[in-house]
Scaffold this active site. Structure first.
Site, mmCIF file in Angstrom:
data_model
loop_
_atom_site.group_PDB
_atom_site.id
_atom_site.type_symbol
_atom_site.label_atom_id
_atom_site.label_comp_id
_atom_site.label_asym_id
_atom_site.label_seq_id
_atom_site.Cartn_x
_atom_site.Cartn_y
_atom_site.Cartn_z
ATOM 1 N N CYS A 104 47.719 50.828 34.303
ATOM 2 C CA CYS A 104 48.120 50.564 32.915
ATOM 3 C C CYS A 104 47.845 51.745 31.984
ATOM 4 O O CYS A 104 48.366 51.788 30.860
ATOM 5 C CB CYS A 104 47.420 49.321 32.394
ATOM 6 N N ASN A 138 51.893 41.553 30.506
ATOM 7 C CA ASN A 138 51.328 42.871 30.803
ATOM 8 C C ASN A 138 52.307 43.626 31.708
ATOM 9 O O ASN A 138 52.496 43.239 32.864
ATOM 10 C CB ASN A 138 49.974 42.668 31.491
ATOM 11 N N HIS A 158 47.025 48.875 24.902
ATOM 12 C CA HIS A 158 47.629 48.313 26.111
ATOM 13 C C HIS A 158 47.767 46.798 25.923
ATOM 14 O O HIS A 158 46.839 46.129 25.457
ATOM 15 C CB HIS A 158 46.748 48.629 27.317
HETATM 16 O O1 UT7 Z 1 45.890 45.728 32.721
HETATM 17 C C1 UT7 Z 1 44.729 45.103 33.162
HETATM 18 C C2 UT7 Z 1 45.110 43.753 33.600
HETATM 19 N N1 UT7 Z 1 44.180 42.727 33.565
HETATM 20 C C3 UT7 Z 1 43.617 42.197 32.469
HETATM 21 O O2 UT7 Z 1 43.685 42.640 31.378
HETATM 22 C C4 UT7 Z 1 42.858 40.924 32.716
HETATM 23 C C5 UT7 Z 1 41.647 40.776 31.854
HETATM 24 N N2 UT7 Z 1 41.154 39.436 31.949
HETATM 25 C C6 UT7 Z 1 41.749 38.413 31.296
HETATM 26 O O3 UT7 Z 1 42.720 38.615 30.598
HETATM 27 C C7 UT7 Z 1 41.150 37.044 31.429
HETATM 28 O O4 UT7 Z 1 39.936 37.138 32.126
HETATM 29 C C8 UT7 Z 1 42.102 36.043 32.138
HETATM 30 C C9 UT7 Z 1 43.283 35.718 31.243
HETATM 31 C C10 UT7 Z 1 42.575 36.618 33.476
HETATM 32 C C11 UT7 Z 1 41.353 34.738 32.425
HETATM 33 O O5 UT7 Z 1 40.812 34.213 31.223
HETATM 34 P P1 UT7 Z 1 39.309 33.664 31.209
HETATM 35 O O6 UT7 Z 1 39.071 33.064 29.900
HETATM 36 O O7 UT7 Z 1 38.433 34.801 31.654
HETATM 37 O O8 UT7 Z 1 39.384 32.523 32.277
HETATM 38 P P2 UT7 Z 1 38.554 32.385 33.629
HETATM 39 O O9 UT7 Z 1 38.949 33.417 34.626
HETATM 40 O O10 UT7 Z 1 37.120 32.300 33.247
HETATM 41 O O11 UT7 Z 1 39.077 30.982 34.144
HETATM 42 C C12 UT7 Z 1 38.801 29.794 33.435
HETATM 43 C C13 UT7 Z 1 39.387 28.627 34.206
HETATM 44 C C14 UT7 Z 1 39.044 28.616 35.681
HETATM 45 O O12 UT7 Z 1 38.802 27.306 36.059
HETATM 46 P P3 UT7 Z 1 37.287 26.788 36.280
HETATM 47 O O13 UT7 Z 1 36.733 27.676 37.352
HETATM 48 O O14 UT7 Z 1 36.614 26.970 34.953
HETATM 49 O O15 UT7 Z 1 37.497 25.366 36.685
HETATM 50 C C15 UT7 Z 1 40.324 29.102 36.340
HETATM 51 O O16 UT7 Z 1 40.476 28.581 37.636
HETATM 52 O O17 UT7 Z 1 40.815 28.658 34.127
HETATM 53 C C16 UT7 Z 1 41.368 28.516 35.438
HETATM 54 N N3 UT7 Z 1 42.621 29.253 35.485
HETATM 55 C C17 UT7 Z 1 43.792 28.703 35.125
HETATM 56 N N4 UT7 Z 1 44.132 27.489 34.670
HETATM 57 C C18 UT7 Z 1 45.411 27.256 34.366
HETATM 58 C C19 UT7 Z 1 42.831 30.542 35.855
HETATM 59 N N5 UT7 Z 1 44.138 30.839 35.739
HETATM 60 C C20 UT7 Z 1 44.754 29.722 35.289
HETATM 61 C C21 UT7 Z 1 46.084 29.417 34.961
HETATM 62 N N6 UT7 Z 1 46.357 28.173 34.491
HETATM 63 N N7 UT7 Z 1 47.079 30.328 35.059
#
Ligand code: UT7
Length: 332
Positions: A117, A288, A258
């Site tokens: 990115c 993204n 980004h």
């Molecule tokens: O260019 C670089 C690219 N990457 C990034 O910029 C990613 C940076 N990270 C993020 O943007 C965030 O960490 C995410 C959007 C990926 C995730 O957000 P979060 O608030 O950190 O959520 P999390 O990973 O802590 O997940 C929370 C919950 C989990 O369930 P449990 O374990 O709490 O029961 C996940 O399994 O949300 C669940 N989850 C979803 N639920 C519905 C993860 N993905 C999804 C989904 N739909 N698509």
């Protein structure tokens, strides 16, 4: 220190996204997710997905043609071509060579840079260094990605976040009105390589029936760790670059970050003590798009504001590697 490269300008920009629009609701039909989750956790509402026969080079060509026209140049004026991508058409040759032939730009130098990115800021800095040295006069730089080909459409934690697209810019030595490139700072930390990567398909772990079975040919991400690192490294690189010029974030008219997650941008805004409306944000529509994210946003931002002489713009990115970078532009 004010200007390191007084004679380099962004002469034109162009961008392109594929026609097919995929909404959060559409994704909820294929993985266990919801519009509400995607919007509140990332800010994304829709993304564009390339057609099966549409490769990264095809997206790049469309963005490039628009940038060349925007710069008031013709293809014959371009004497250097660099593509930033981690989704090349093929492992080799370079996607830049495929773009070169599709545009009919032979025999100019054409090569790819892989910085995920942050790729567009890496190629901007590379083009600037080559233009500064000469004999090049107009470099075509393109960030282009088809992430839809490398995400696991069964993995809801990644597939909802990415989209396809391309953005291009012409960097020139000729002084026309527009954005002057004041300075760029890029960096990397390979110790954090495993938090965002494709584990298999390279020389360390070639593709095999076992790697395919385990879906190791797709993007794997530790989202929370990437989030934390993103806020930290983008804040640091931007502040360091600005300090080199005696500036602070408050001196910048528009910051173009980004476009990964609106919550990352909100955290950055908080760290800079600036309101969110000082940041250009279009991730709602595209998700993204990796190396295409900054040039796509730059192209839209250039056309969206009423620029005045002396306005500063700051580009700031992070990506897999980890890589990071920031570029300071000034409207002249
Ligand atoms: O260019 C670089 C690219 N990457 C990034 O910029 C990613 C940076 N990270 C993020 O943007 C965030 O960490 C995410 C959007 C990926 C995730 O957000 P979060 O608030 O950190 O959520 P999390 O990973 O802590 O997940 C929370 C919950 C989990 O369930 P449990 O374990 O709490 O029961 C996940 O399994 O949300 C669940 N989850 C979803 N639920 C519905 C993860 N993905 C999804 C989904 N739909 N698509």
């Amino acid at each position: 220190m004010e200007t390191r490269r007084p004679s380099l300008f962004i002469q034109g920009t162009g961008s392109y996204v594929p026609e097919r629009l995929v909404t959060n609701e559409d994704l909820a039909q294929i993985v266990d997710t919801s519009d509400e989750w995607i919007r509140t956790r990332s800010g994304i509402t829709e993304r564009r997905i390339a057609a099966p026969g549409e490769a990264t080079s095809d997206l790049a060509v469309q963005a490039a043609l628009r940038a060349i026209t925007d710069a008031g140049l013709t293809k014959e004026d371009i004497d250097l071509l660099i593509v930033a991508t981690v989704t090349p058409d093929q492992p080799f040759p370079a996607t830049a060579c495929l773009v070169q032939t599709k545009l009919g730009l032979q025999p100019i130098a054409a090569f790819d840079i892989s910085a995920a990115c942050t790729g567009f800021l890496y190629i901007l800095e590379t083009a600037a260094a080559l233009l500064e040295r000469g004999p090049y006069r107009h470099a075509l730089i393109i960030g282009a990605e088809k992430f839809s080909a490398i995400v696991d459409w069964q993995d809801r934690t990644t597939c909802v976040l990415f989209g396809d697209g391309a953005g291009a810019a012409i960097i020139s030595r000729e002084n026309k009105s527009g954005f002057e490139i004041i300075d760029t700072l890029i960096g990397a930390d390979g110790a954090n390589a495993d938090i965002l990567c494709i584990p298999a398909g390279g020389t360390a772990c070639p593709s095999s029936p076992q790697t395919l079975e385990a879906h190791l040919q797709y993007v794997k991400m530790n989202g929370r760790e990437v989030f934390k690192q993103a806020v930290r490294v983008m804040g640091q690189v931007a502040q360091t670059l600005l300090a080199r010029h005696g500036l602070t974030p408050a001196d910048i008219k528009v910051i173009i970050p980004h476009q990964a997650n609106v919550r990352i941008i909100e955290a950055l805004a908080k760290g800079f003590d600036l309101p969110l409306d000082r940041f250009f944000i279009n991730l709602h529509h595209y998700g993204n798009t990796s190396a295409a994210s900054i040039p796509l946003a730059l192209d839209e931002a250039r056309k969206a504001y009423d620029w005045q002489k002396g306005d500063y713009v700051l580009l700031v990115a992070f990506g897999a590697g980890l890589t990071w970078g920031s570029t300071l532009l000034k409207y002249i």
